[in-house]
Design an enzyme around this catalytic site. Structure first.
Site, PDB file in Angstrom:
ATOM      1  CB  ALA A   4      -0.945   0.004   1.202  1.00 12.34           C
ATOM      2  CB  THR A   5       4.055   2.225   1.637  1.00 13.23           C
ATOM      3  OG1 THR A   5       3.597   2.034   2.973  1.00 13.23           O
ATOM      4  CG2 THR A   5       4.996   3.416   1.598  1.00 13.23           C
TER       5      THR A   5
ATOM      6  CB  CYS B  96       4.287   3.224   9.761  1.00 15.84           C
ATOM      7  SG  CYS B  96       3.055   4.343  10.465  1.00 15.84           S
TER       8      CYS B  96
ATOM      9  CB  SER C  73      -1.240  -3.759   2.149  1.00 14.19           C
ATOM     10  OG  SER C  73       0.002  -4.262   2.563  1.00 14.19           O
TER      11      SER C  73
END
Length: 391
Positions: free
Chosen positions: A75-76, A331, A206
């Site tokens: 996803a990042t 994160c 993700s």
């Protein structure tokens, strides 16, 4: 769960890989290990077919076309591809690039936006939320009516678990002709999402949040929308994202999506029941405990709590050998700054400092729920006794 290992209740951070997913991935690691871009032999053909099938499974789960699926590392990367790749037109036309963003978005969204703003490439507008993390849709509509380049609102929050009215938000964006990026990494496989019907332009996914493997993800891109690549070297995937495809990871993501479509409804009901049981046990055993976020609209497995005046670091220190929970987003793990999500909610400092995130998943057992309640309540009781003794 082995008796020698801590009880795992950090499913928002990552999920264990479903054994059925791992089994399917193994075949594409050891037997059908071809490069999906190698068109001169059957190894490549089989890999390419597996990637195509995975795209179908993902599209079926999120309500998109398989042709709208772009594979990424997670996803990042998907989020960066949208936010950075969408500024090109405004840079060329010298129009001001304005991004409206929820203040409780994942750092992948916020940090990317701030990096562009620091370079003078974008202006950031923060949307308004209340103390429960609920979005002010009237303010969002006012912002969209004025004209912006991109709207960023997540489907579900990775800390407090709030589920956002994505269908309504998508309709506002559609009416105002504004591209809408939805980070759905915490939501896909847990709640129904329909990419086409909800008016979403870009949807980030993700694998490791839905019982797939880390390092694999996808981005659904609505037809007729163009993104400039941020990774070059081969013009793969319609020129949007270069690089050799992670075939085992993609197969795993596809299989995980297929299994979630079959099992999501039943699994999430069971998970919600376990969450409610743990919540009730903790409320009974721990005086002063607070539930953060919106309890009327949250992920089934989310339980975000605070014990005011009991530092979360002290709790983690006492339980970490028995119980895997977290003080915030993965994160930001190990970072001593307070949660930006809880700060955006304007919660008191003693509530923020006493916050703990608990994530329950499909492999969590009733026995583990009972044990977790006992471990946490005992630890907090001991901390309170120690603090009274010091005083």
């Amino acid at each position: 769960m082995s008796e020698s290992r801590p009880i795992y209740l950090d499913y928002h951070s990552t999920t264990p890989v479903d054994p059925r997913v791992a089994s399917k991935m193994l075949y594409y690691m050891t037997t059908a290990f071809g490069n999906a871009s190698s068109i001169d032999h059957t190894y490549g053909d089989e890999a390419e077919e597996a990637v195509s099938q995975a795209a179908i499974h993902i599209a079926n789960l999120v309500g998109s076309s398989p042709k709208e699926i772009i594979f990424t590392s997670g996803a990042t990367e998907s989020i960066n591809l949208v936010i950075q790749g969408s500024i090109y037109t405004d840079v060329i036309t010298k129009n001001k690039h304005i991004i409206a963003v929820s203040p409780v978005e994942h750092k992948a969204v916020l940090d990317t936006c701030y990096a562009l703003a620091k370079k003078g490439l974008a202006e950031i507008i923060k949307l308004q939320i209340d103390s429960k993390g609920r979005l002010d849709l009237n303010h969002l509509k006012q912002v969209c009516d004025k004209g912006i380049s991109l709207l960023c609102v997540m489907a579900a929050n990775n800390e407090i678990g709030n589920i956002y009215p994505i269908q309504e938000i998508g309709q506002i964006a559609k009416n105002c002709h504004i591209p809408f990026l939805c980070d759905a990494s915490q939501a896909v496989g847990k709640i129904p999402i329909n990419f086409q019907e909800y008016g979403i332009t870009y949807l980030a996914i993700s694998a490791h949040k839905l019982y797939g493997t880390k390092g694999s993800g996808a981005l659904a891109v609505r037809k007729k929308y163009h993104l400039e690549p941020i990774i070059f070297g081969g013009s793969h995937q319609k020129g949007i994202r270069s690089g050799t495809l992670n075939v085992p990871g993609i197969v795993g993501l596809g299989e995980a999506c297929r299994m979630r479509q079959l099992e999501m409804e039943e699994d999430e009901k069971a998970i919600s029941s376990k969450r409610d049981k743990l919540q009730n046990l903790l409320l009974k055993k721990i005086p002063g405990l607070i539930i953060n976020g919106d309890p009327t609209s949250r992920l089934a497995g989310n339980l975000h709590i605070s014990i005011p005046d009991i530092p979360n670091s002290a709790v983690i220190a006492r339980v970490r050998s028995k119980l895997a929970i977290s003080t915030g987003a993965a994160c930001s793990s190990g970072v001593e700054t307070p949660s930006h999500v809880l700060q955006a909610l304007a919660l008191p400092n003693n509530v923020i400092e006493g916050a703990l995130r608990i994530g329950i998943g499909k492999f969590t057992t009733d026995k583990e729920i009972n044990q977790a309640a006992e471990i946490l309540s005992t630890a907090i009781s001991q901390i309170r006794q120690a603090m009274c003794f010091k005083i």
